[in-house]
Design an enzyme around this catalytic site. Structure first.
Site, short mmCIF file in Angstrom:
data_model
loop_
_atom_site.label_atom_id
_atom_site.label_comp_id
_atom_site.label_asym_id
_atom_site.label_seq_id
_atom_site.Cartn_x
_atom_site.Cartn_y
_atom_site.Cartn_z
N ARG A 59 44.62 45.60 33.44
CA ARG A 59 45.99 45.15 33.14
C ARG A 59 46.02 44.07 32.07
O ARG A 59 47.06 43.83 31.46
CB ARG A 59 46.72 44.73 34.42
CG ARG A 59 47.10 45.93 35.29
CD ARG A 59 47.77 45.50 36.56
NE ARG A 59 46.93 44.66 37.39
CZ ARG A 59 45.98 45.09 38.21
NH1 ARG A 59 45.75 46.39 38.32
NH2 ARG A 59 45.26 44.26 38.92
N GLU A 96 35.10 39.41 47.76
CA GLU A 96 35.20 39.03 49.17
C GLU A 96 33.94 39.51 49.92
O GLU A 96 33.34 38.78 50.70
CB GLU A 96 36.46 39.66 49.76
CG GLU A 96 36.92 39.01 51.03
CD GLU A 96 38.22 39.63 51.51
OE1 GLU A 96 38.84 40.42 50.76
OE2 GLU A 96 38.60 39.33 52.66
P1 AMP Z 1 40.31 36.86 40.56
O1 AMP Z 1 38.96 37.20 40.00
O2 AMP Z 1 40.31 36.67 42.04
O3 AMP Z 1 40.97 35.70 39.81
O4 AMP Z 1 41.22 38.14 40.34
C1 AMP Z 1 41.75 38.41 39.09
C2 AMP Z 1 41.79 39.89 38.79
O5 AMP Z 1 42.25 40.65 39.90
C3 AMP Z 1 42.77 40.13 37.66
O6 AMP Z 1 42.17 41.04 36.74
C4 AMP Z 1 44.00 40.70 38.31
O7 AMP Z 1 44.47 41.80 37.60
C5 AMP Z 1 43.56 41.13 39.69
N1 AMP Z 1 44.41 40.53 40.76
C6 AMP Z 1 44.01 39.60 41.66
N2 AMP Z 1 44.99 39.31 42.52
C7 AMP Z 1 46.05 40.06 42.14
C8 AMP Z 1 47.39 40.21 42.64
N3 AMP Z 1 47.83 39.52 43.70
N4 AMP Z 1 48.21 41.06 42.00
C9 AMP Z 1 47.78 41.77 40.92
N5 AMP Z 1 46.53 41.67 40.42
C10 AMP Z 1 45.67 40.84 41.02
#
Ligand code: AMP
Length: 171
Positions: A59, A96
């Site tokens: 995205r 996780e």
């Molecule tokens: P993180 O590594 O935990 O910061 O997760 C970021 C990645 O996961 C990004 O590429 C986001 O597109 C996706 N992501 C994480 N949480 C969400 C959410 N609540 N809604 C949409 N995309 C998410």
């Protein structure tokens, strides 16, 4: 324009307990897309020339390419391990359960280039931190890590520090 009103919350997607931030309603409207790009551009220090926009699969690609075009910068996709065809540089990050790996092409960034890192959502910060590690390994100068949305309660910004983190929407 109220961009936040056009982000749709989907409860329990892709798994129970996650509230997924769906940007497809926002992307249906050309004026909203333009307003979003303008707000993302406004986050970047005006006196810095961005050479490359690095955006995360998948995205991050939607706005990442539009940003690169506006900034007259190159676009660099960061993809999950095994998706890119040429020689890659990667970094591992924790999920996780278990780990994942993200990669970019080794010829995508030249030492000393100014790099903007972009994604749709900053959640725990694991993905963004991994991408900063790759850009650092290739010698890029990270100007900013910027997001459409930052989920403040997950404290991802702490993980991405000392790099500058910016977002147009906070939750
Ligand atoms: P993180 O590594 O935990 O910061 O997760 C970021 C990645 O996961 C990004 O590429 C986001 O597109 C996706 N992501 C994480 N949480 C969400 C959410 N609540 N809604 C949409 N995309 C998410």
């Amino acid at each position: 324009m109220d961009i936040k009103k056009h982000i749709r919350d989907i409860a329990d997607f892709p798994k129970p307990g996650i509230v997924f931030k769906d940007i497809t309603p926002l992307m249906l409207d050309a004026d909203l897309m333009n307003a979003t790009v303008a707000q993302l551009i406004a986050l970047i220090p005006a006196d810095v020339k961005i050479d490359k926009v690095v955006a995360m699969e998948s995205r991050g690609f939607f706005f990442g390419t539009l940003l690169a075009q506006k900034l007259n910068a190159g676009f660099v996709p960061a993809r999950k391990k095994g998706k890119l065809p040429f020689e890659t540089c990667g970094a591992v990050y924790a999920l996780e359960y278990g780990t994942d790996e993200i990669e970019i092409h080794t010829d995508a960034i030249k030492p000393g280039e100014n790099v903007l890192i972009h994604d749709d959502v900053l959640a725990t910060g694991g993905t963004a931190k991994a991408v900063t590690e790759i850009v650092n390994k290739l010698g890029g100068n990270i100007v900013q890590c910027q997001f459409l949305m930052q989920l403040d309660f997950l404290k991802g910004e702490e993980k991405v520090k000392p790099h500058h983190v910016k977002a147009i929407l906070h939750y």
